[in-house]
Design a protein around this motif. Structure first.
Motif, PDB file in Angstrom:
ATOM      1  N   SER A 155      -9.769  -5.007  52.737  1.00  0.00           N
ATOM      2  CA  SER A 155      -9.523  -4.418  54.067  1.00  0.00           C
ATOM      3  C   SER A 155      -9.281  -5.225  55.165  1.00  0.00           C
ATOM      4  O   SER A 155      -8.613  -5.156  56.086  1.00  0.00           O
ATOM      5  CB  SER A 155     -10.710  -3.562  54.361  1.00  0.00           C
ATOM      6  OG  SER A 155     -10.883  -2.425  53.415  1.00  0.00           O
ATOM      7  N   GLN A 156      -9.698  -6.609  55.037  1.00  0.00           N
ATOM      8  CA  GLN A 156      -9.746  -7.503  55.854  1.00  0.00           C
ATOM      9  C   GLN A 156      -8.165  -8.148  55.751  1.00  0.00           C
ATOM     10  O   GLN A 156      -7.733  -8.641  57.109  1.00  0.00           O
ATOM     11  CB  GLN A 156     -10.859  -8.802  55.779  1.00  0.00           C
ATOM     12  CG  GLN A 156     -10.873  -9.968  56.660  1.00  0.00           C
ATOM     13  CD  GLN A 156     -11.859 -10.912  56.340  1.00  0.00           C
ATOM     14  OE1 GLN A 156     -12.382 -10.916  55.284  1.00  0.00           O
ATOM     15  NE2 GLN A 156     -12.237 -11.722  57.160  1.00  0.00           N
ATOM     16  N   ALA A 157      -7.733  -8.250  54.834  1.00  0.00           N
ATOM     17  CA  ALA A 157      -6.357  -8.753  54.603  1.00  0.00           C
ATOM     18  C   ALA A 157      -5.424  -7.860  55.116  1.00  0.00           C
ATOM     19  O   ALA A 157      -4.506  -8.498  55.802  1.00  0.00           O
ATOM     20  CB  ALA A 157      -6.211  -9.263  53.194  1.00  0.00           C
ATOM     21  N   TRP A 158      -5.411  -6.723  54.604  1.00  0.00           N
ATOM     22  CA  TRP A 158      -4.368  -5.789  55.337  1.00  0.00           C
ATOM     23  C   TRP A 158      -4.485  -5.525  56.825  1.00  0.00           C
ATOM     24  O   TRP A 158      -3.493  -5.392  57.539  1.00  0.00           O
ATOM     25  CB  TRP A 158      -4.526  -4.341  54.345  1.00  0.00           C
ATOM     26  CG  TRP A 158      -5.335  -3.374  54.693  1.00  0.00           C
ATOM     27  CD1 TRP A 158      -6.463  -2.904  53.927  1.00  0.00           C
ATOM     28  CD2 TRP A 158      -5.235  -2.398  56.050  1.00  0.00           C
ATOM     29  NE1 TRP A 158      -6.991  -1.808  54.515  1.00  0.00           N
ATOM     30  CE2 TRP A 158      -6.415  -1.469  55.421  1.00  0.00           C
ATOM     31  CE3 TRP A 158      -4.693  -2.274  57.079  1.00  0.00           C
ATOM     32  CZ2 TRP A 158      -6.784  -0.728  56.670  1.00  0.00           C
ATOM     33  CZ3 TRP A 158      -4.675  -1.375  57.833  1.00  0.00           C
ATOM     34  CH2 TRP A 158      -5.922  -0.403  57.877  1.00  0.00           C
ATOM     35  N   THR A 159      -5.661  -5.503  57.310  1.00  0.00           N
ATOM     36  CA  THR A 159      -5.504  -5.337  58.987  1.00  0.00           C
ATOM     37  C   THR A 159      -5.141  -6.335  59.521  1.00  0.00           C
ATOM     38  O   THR A 159      -4.625  -6.170  60.495  1.00  0.00           O
ATOM     39  CB  THR A 159      -7.039  -4.961  59.284  1.00  0.00           C
ATOM     40  OG1 THR A 159      -7.949  -6.127  58.706  1.00  0.00           O
ATOM     41  CG2 THR A 159      -7.698  -3.807  58.758  1.00  0.00           C
ATOM     42  N   LYS A 160      -5.266  -7.636  59.083  1.00  0.00           N
ATOM     43  CA  LYS A 160      -4.607  -8.908  59.417  1.00  0.00           C
ATOM     44  C   LYS A 160      -3.259  -8.898  59.459  1.00  0.00           C
ATOM     45  O   LYS A 160      -2.377  -9.338  60.250  1.00  0.00           O
ATOM     46  CB  LYS A 160      -5.281  -9.820  58.825  1.00  0.00           C
ATOM     47  CG  LYS A 160      -4.758 -11.379  59.500  1.00  0.00           C
ATOM     48  CD  LYS A 160      -5.305 -12.550  58.803  1.00  0.00           C
ATOM     49  CE  LYS A 160      -4.831 -13.934  59.643  1.00  0.00           C
ATOM     50  NZ  LYS A 160      -5.323 -15.062  58.719  1.00  0.00           N
ATOM     51  N   SER A 161      -2.695  -8.353  58.259  1.00  0.00           N
ATOM     52  CA  SER A 161      -1.204  -8.105  58.048  1.00  0.00           C
ATOM     53  C   SER A 161      -0.463  -7.316  58.973  1.00  0.00           C
ATOM     54  O   SER A 161       0.514  -7.707  58.896  1.00  0.00           O
ATOM     55  CB  SER A 161      -1.136  -7.762  56.474  1.00  0.00           C
ATOM     56  OG  SER A 161      -1.250  -6.479  56.406  1.00  0.00           O
ATOM     57  N   LEU A 162      -1.060  -6.455  59.652  1.00  0.00           N
ATOM     58  CA  LEU A 162      -0.296  -5.711  60.438  1.00  0.00           C
ATOM     59  C   LEU A 162       0.505  -6.627  61.470  1.00  0.00           C
ATOM     60  O   LEU A 162       1.300  -6.201  62.308  1.00  0.00           O
ATOM     61  CB  LEU A 162      -1.267  -4.786  61.124  1.00  0.00           C
ATOM     62  CG  LEU A 162      -1.777  -3.670  60.196  1.00  0.00           C
ATOM     63  CD1 LEU A 162      -2.412  -2.570  60.740  1.00  0.00           C
ATOM     64  CD2 LEU A 162      -0.594  -2.752  59.519  1.00  0.00           C
ATOM     65  N   GLY A 163      -0.279  -7.867  62.017  1.00  0.00           N
ATOM     66  CA  GLY A 163       0.189  -8.810  62.762  1.00  0.00           C
ATOM     67  C   GLY A 163       0.018  -8.527  64.220  1.00  0.00           C
ATOM     68  O   GLY A 163       0.499  -8.934  65.219  1.00  0.00           O
ATOM     69  N   TYR A 164      -1.059  -7.655  64.587  1.00  0.00           N
ATOM     70  CA  TYR A 164      -1.459  -7.311  65.888  1.00  0.00           C
ATOM     71  C   TYR A 164      -2.233  -8.646  66.499  1.00  0.00           C
ATOM     72  O   TYR A 164      -2.762  -9.253  65.757  1.00  0.00           O
ATOM     73  CB  TYR A 164      -2.389  -6.276  65.912  1.00  0.00           C
ATOM     74  CG  TYR A 164      -1.834  -4.841  65.604  1.00  0.00           C
ATOM     75  CD1 TYR A 164      -0.416  -4.934  65.527  1.00  0.00           C
ATOM     76  CD2 TYR A 164      -2.658  -3.796  64.946  1.00  0.00           C
ATOM     77  CE1 TYR A 164       0.336  -3.502  65.010  1.00  0.00           C
ATOM     78  CE2 TYR A 164      -1.851  -2.540  64.712  1.00  0.00           C
ATOM     79  CZ  TYR A 164      -0.250  -2.307  64.629  1.00  0.00           C
ATOM     80  OH  TYR A 164      -0.162  -1.251  64.411  1.00  0.00           O
ATOM     81  N   LYS A 165      -2.008  -8.844  67.613  1.00  0.00           N
ATOM     82  CA  LYS A 165      -2.700  -9.523  68.605  1.00  0.00           C
ATOM     83  C   LYS A 165      -4.109  -9.625  68.497  1.00  0.00           C
ATOM     84  O   LYS A 165      -4.955  -8.487  68.467  1.00  0.00           O
ATOM     85  CB  LYS A 165      -2.348  -9.485  70.000  1.00  0.00           C
ATOM     86  CG  LYS A 165      -2.973 -10.658  70.863  1.00  0.00           C
ATOM     87  CD  LYS A 165      -2.588 -10.517  72.218  1.00  0.00           C
ATOM     88  CE  LYS A 165      -3.194 -11.203  73.176  1.00  0.00           C
ATOM     89  NZ  LYS A 165      -3.089 -11.201  74.839  1.00  0.00           N
ATOM     90  N   THR A 166      -4.942 -10.556  68.129  1.00  0.00           N
ATOM     91  CA  THR A 166      -6.596 -10.471  68.335  1.00  0.00           C
ATOM     92  C   THR A 166      -6.877 -10.354  69.559  1.00  0.00           C
ATOM     93  O   THR A 166      -6.701 -11.181  70.523  1.00  0.00           O
ATOM     94  CB  THR A 166      -7.097 -11.755  67.519  1.00  0.00           C
ATOM     95  OG1 THR A 166      -6.656 -11.758  66.194  1.00  0.00           O
ATOM     96  CG2 THR A 166      -8.688 -11.674  67.504  1.00  0.00           C
ATOM     97  N   VAL A 167      -7.767  -9.207  69.796  1.00  0.00           N
ATOM     98  CA  VAL A 167      -8.286  -9.220  71.095  1.00  0.00           C
ATOM     99  C   VAL A 167      -9.822  -9.337  71.373  1.00  0.00           C
ATOM    100  O   VAL A 167     -10.499  -9.609  72.325  1.00  0.00           O
ATOM    101  CB  VAL A 167      -8.058  -7.606  71.754  1.00  0.00           C
ATOM    102  CG1 VAL A 167      -6.463  -7.581  72.107  1.00  0.00           C
ATOM    103  CG2 VAL A 167      -8.440  -6.539  71.042  1.00  0.00           C
ATOM    104  N   SER A 168     -10.447  -9.321  70.088  1.00  0.00           N
ATOM    105  CA  SER A 168     -11.869  -9.850  70.146  1.00  0.00           C
ATOM    106  C   SER A 168     -11.877 -10.725  68.971  1.00  0.00           C
ATOM    107  O   SER A 168     -12.078 -10.017  67.733  1.00  0.00           O
ATOM    108  CB  SER A 168     -12.799  -8.493  69.967  1.00  0.00           C
ATOM    109  OG  SER A 168     -14.051  -8.615  69.722  1.00  0.00           O
TER     110      SER A 168
END
Length: 456
Positions: A388-401
């Motif tokens: 889950s950690q990997a696929w959420t990161k894979s979306l390529g969204y900007k980290t806001v927190s």
């Protein structure tokens, strides 16, 4: 006509903390009868969110969550053993802060049934369509809740149910929550951590399988995967810290190949190359879909018969209570001779995974303005948090927190990372596959904060 629930067998309290609704238990969708239990919020029922909850499987009843996780009651084993359980109010019920619908879906699960057994053939897309139809009828029955914020939530294989349903509903939904949810076979299956296997074993299986653990049926790949399963054999896949109440190795699939190691038999792996879809370090829920239209099952089977318990899971309390005739009558569920016996996870479904990876669904939903909370217990081996950690990161969204801890009761309860498009990935420290079962107070806290749009 509305039937207001005022009494449940086993509950000795004088009054319920909120209204418990059930309209004869069922909403009809053609020949399908979908059973639900609706609990009104104890806080502000007219303003609090309405949340639809689904358990996974596919084939597992949402009464799993009602009894063992975040329902309005805690269930105490009856004495003498085998007698009706005692019900006490749950101080960490999610109905403290939301209106919540527990739905048995698809038809054939829990108390949901059809007189036409062909209805028990189901897939991801049909399940989403049926659940959408259920919701339209449900809100017709309860128009007073139409203006409330509406969310959908679930865990495990509901990681498939949630995005596909959200894509069906679209209008009126505010967002969705997925706990330890199935998403994508590559991300879900490629996890290494928690001190369960050595680096040597990991590197050997990587080299032998070339990173392909699903269709690679070479003898060396199978041999090295066998080393992995031997290392983790006997663990409770739903929480590696908890004991196994039932021996998982004693429940071999009838489709298993006797020449394979016991750990492979347990997973329902056959000798046919395309069916060798073992999940490397994260084994899955109790049931798998059969092959259809060239679609190979992505997740292996752990149990086939409802005469056997789900491996490692202690489900006696729910089984006794929900199969008691007085309970079924009280909650307006059909008797056993109509709907069949209640089992935690049924084998009467012929289920097909026909929606593919959920990553495109998540991307479309989150860029479309829907809030999403992806949460994981960090001791789950069924659908590991690493995927889950990997696929959420894979979306390529900007980290806001940026990655940080979050607290409950003054203690660090886990970690989270927030992304653009209102996507949050959250870990619950010390929790297993069914987060609220293991960390009830912490689960209610992040649930409340997220629904109320407060910082977690």
């Amino acid at each position: 006509m509305d039937k207001l629930q005022t009494h449940l067998p086993g509950f000795s309290g004088s009054v319920f903390p909120s209204k418990h609704y059930s309209i004869s238990g069922y909403v009809g969708i053609g020949e399908k009868n979908l059973f639900y239990y609706f609990v009104v919020s104890e806080r502000r029922p007219g303003r609090d969110a309405v949340v639809l909850w689904l358990n996974g499987g596919p084939g597992c009843s949402s009464f799993d969550a009602f009894v063992y996780e975040h329902g309005p009651f805690n269930f105490q084993e009856g004495k003498p053993k085998g007698s009706l359980p005692k019900l006490h109010l749950n101080p960490y019920s999610w109905s403290k802060v939301s209106n919540i619908i527990y739905l048995d879906s698809p038809v054939g699960v829990g108390f949901s049934y059809s007189r036409n057994t062909s209805a028990y053939t189901a897939g991801d897309l049909q399940t989403a369509a049926d659940t959408h139809a259920f919701l339209l009828k449900w809100f017709d029955l309860y128009p007073e809740f139409v203006s409330n914020p509406f969310y959908i939530a679930g865990e495990s294989y509901a990681g498939i149910y949630m995005p596909t349903l959200a894509s069906e509903v679209v209008k009126g939904i505010k967002g969705y929550m997925v706990g330890n949810g199935v998403t994508d076979p590559v991300f879900d299956g490629n996890a290494h951590g928690m001190a369960l296997i050595s680096d040597d074993i990991f590197q050997a299986v990587e080299a032998a399988c070339g990173g392909d653990y699903y269709s690679n049926s070479s003898p060396m790949c199978l041999e090295k995967q066998g080393d992995v399963y031997m290392a983790i054999s006997g663990l409770n896949i739903y929480d590696i810290l908890e004991p196994c109440y039932h021996d998982p190795t004693s429940q071999h699939s009838s489709k298993g190949n006797a020449s394979l190691p016991h750990s492979f038999q347990q997973l329902g792996v056959t000798s046919r190359p395309l069916a060798v879809r073992t999940r490397l370090f994260g084994r899955a829920w109790p049931f798998r879909a059969p092959v259809k239209d060239g679609i190979v099952p992505l997740w292996p089977q752990l149990a086939e018969s409802n005469k056997n318990s789900v491996p490692c899971v202690k489900d006696e309390v729910a089984t006794i209570w929900l199969n008691d005739a007085t309970v079924r009558k009280a909650i307006h569920a059909e008797p056993e001779n109509v709907a069949g016996p209640w089992v935690l996870c049924t084998d009467r479904l012929d289920y097909y995974h026909d929606a593919g990876s959920m990553i495109p669904y998540h991307k479309k939903l989150t860029t479309g303005g829907y809030r999403a909370l992806i949460f994981s217990g960090d001791h789950d081996m069924c659908v590991p948090y690493t995927g889950s950690q990997a696929w959420t990161k894979s979306l390529g969204y900007k980290t806001v927190s940026p990655w940080r801890s979050w607290r409950c009761g003054g203690q660090i309860s886990g970690y989270l990372q927030g992304y653009d498009h209102d996507l949050t990935f959250l870990i619950i420290k010390g929790a297993g596959h069914t987060v609220a079962e293991y960390k009830a107070m912490e689960a209610l806290e992040f649930y409340r904060r997220w629904l109320d749009q407060e910082p977690i």
